[in-house]
Design a protein around this motif. Sequence first.
Motif, PDB file in Angstrom:
ATOM      1  N   ALA A 156       0.833  -1.212   0.000  1.00 18.96           N
ATOM      2  CA  ALA A 156       0.000   0.000   0.000  1.00 18.96           C
ATOM      3  C   ALA A 156       0.860   1.251   0.000  1.00 18.96           C
ATOM      4  N   GLN A 157       1.968   1.196   0.720  1.00 17.59           N
ATOM      5  CA  GLN A 157       2.872   2.340   0.754  1.00 17.59           C
ATOM      6  C   GLN A 157       3.434   2.592  -0.643  1.00 17.59           C
ATOM      7  N   ALA A 158       3.759   1.530  -1.337  1.00 12.43           N
ATOM      8  CA  ALA A 158       4.238   1.670  -2.708  1.00 12.43           C
ATOM      9  C   ALA A 158       3.118   2.205  -3.606  1.00 12.43           C
ATOM     10  N   ASP A 159       1.884   1.728  -3.397  1.00 11.97           N
ATOM     11  CA  ASP A 159       0.738   2.211  -4.175  1.00 11.97           C
ATOM     12  C   ASP A 159       0.451   3.679  -3.876  1.00 11.97           C
ATOM     13  N   ASN A 160       0.570   4.076  -2.600  1.00 11.33           N
ATOM     14  CA  ASN A 160       0.334   5.469  -2.223  1.00 11.33           C
ATOM     15  C   ASN A 160       1.340   6.391  -2.886  1.00 11.33           C
ATOM     16  N   ALA A 161       2.549   5.899  -3.050  1.00  8.11           N
ATOM     17  CA  ALA A 161       3.562   6.696  -3.743  1.00  8.11           C
ATOM     18  C   ALA A 161       3.136   6.937  -5.189  1.00  8.11           C
ATOM     19  N   ARG A 162       2.293   6.033  -5.719  1.00  8.09           N
ATOM     20  CA  ARG A 162       1.778   6.187  -7.083  1.00  8.09           C
ATOM     21  C   ARG A 162       0.382   6.800  -7.087  1.00  8.09           C
ATOM     22  N   GLY A 163      -0.131   7.188  -5.887  1.00 12.58           N
ATOM     23  CA  GLY A 163      -1.437   7.863  -5.817  1.00 12.58           C
ATOM     24  C   GLY A 163      -2.598   6.967  -5.447  1.00 12.58           C
ATOM     25  N   GLY A 164      -2.356   5.754  -4.904  1.00 16.29           N
ATOM     26  CA  GLY A 164      -3.432   4.841  -4.502  1.00 16.29           C
ATOM     27  C   GLY A 164      -4.004   5.211  -3.144  1.00 16.29           C
ATOM     28  N   GLU A 165      -5.068   4.536  -2.745  1.00 14.63           N
ATOM     29  CA  GLU A 165      -5.733   4.754  -1.460  1.00 14.63           C
ATOM     30  C   GLU A 165      -5.281   3.711  -0.455  1.00 14.63           C
ATOM     31  N   ASN A 166      -5.217   4.089   0.829  1.00 14.08           N
ATOM     32  CA  ASN A 166      -4.895   3.163   1.903  1.00 14.08           C
ATOM     33  C   ASN A 166      -6.131   3.008   2.781  1.00 14.08           C
ATOM     34  N   GLU A 167      -6.596   1.769   2.993  1.00 16.33           N
ATOM     35  CA  GLU A 167      -7.818   1.508   3.743  1.00 16.33           C
ATOM     36  C   GLU A 167      -7.490   0.892   5.100  1.00 16.33           C
ATOM     37  N   GLU A 168      -8.013   1.460   6.175  1.00 14.41           N
ATOM     38  CA  GLU A 168      -7.808   0.947   7.527  1.00 14.41           C
ATOM     39  C   GLU A 168      -8.910  -0.054   7.862  1.00 14.41           C
ATOM     40  N   ALA A 169      -8.564  -1.115   8.576  1.00 16.19           N
ATOM     41  CA  ALA A 169      -9.539  -2.118   8.994  1.00 16.19           C
ATOM     42  C   ALA A 169      -9.306  -2.443  10.465  1.00 16.19           C
ATOM     43  N   VAL A 170     -10.330  -2.970  11.111  1.00 12.12           N
ATOM     44  CA  VAL A 170     -10.208  -3.401  12.498  1.00 12.12           C
ATOM     45  C   VAL A 170      -9.485  -4.740  12.495  1.00 12.12           C
ATOM     46  N   SER A 171      -8.418  -4.823  13.262  1.00  9.46           N
ATOM     47  CA  SER A 171      -7.589  -6.031  13.250  1.00  9.46           C
ATOM     48  C   SER A 171      -8.180  -7.132  14.130  1.00  9.46           C
ATOM     49  N   LEU A 172      -7.709  -8.335  13.876  1.00 13.40           N
ATOM     50  CA  LEU A 172      -8.095  -9.471  14.715  1.00 13.40           C
ATOM     51  C   LEU A 172      -7.636  -9.234  16.149  1.00 13.40           C
ATOM     52  N   ARG A 173      -6.456  -8.628  16.324  1.00 16.03           N
ATOM     53  CA  ARG A 173      -5.972  -8.334  17.675  1.00 16.03           C
ATOM     54  C   ARG A 173      -6.993  -7.485  18.443  1.00 16.03           C
ATOM     55  N   GLN A 174      -7.535  -6.465  17.789  1.00 17.32           N
ATOM     56  CA  GLN A 174      -8.514  -5.597  18.447  1.00 17.32           C
ATOM     57  C   GLN A 174      -9.794  -6.352  18.773  1.00 17.32           C
TER      58      GLN A 174
END
Length: 109
Positions: free
Chosen positions: A68-86
């Motif tokens: 995602a970090q590589a995609d963001n460098a190209r202008g992509g979106e980063n989506e947050e999700a609730v983790s299994l840990r939480q």
Amino acid sequence: MLYKFQSRAASDLLMLEPQGRRILEIIGKYGEDRRGILQTADMGGAIAALEAAIAQEEREAAEVAAQAQADNARGGENEEAVSLRQRATPFIDMLRRSQAAGKDVVWGV
């Protein structure tokens, strides 16, 4: 639909059906019957299974984050999700308290 987990050693814990089902699948207790019991003798294994699943998810999330970090460098979106840990931490806490007190955990829908 909700799952309600109960123990005489901890407060009740409510989970929406998809999250409750996932937790029960990880510990090997999901089946046709929507009610069940986890005895104190099985709690150590359930905790270990949940911790292993959490570690696996975190490894996979790190890989996805790097992509995602590589995609963001190209202008992509980063989506947050609730983790299994939480999601699983309150349940793991319930299991540890119940195991220490020698009390079973029961659930139903």
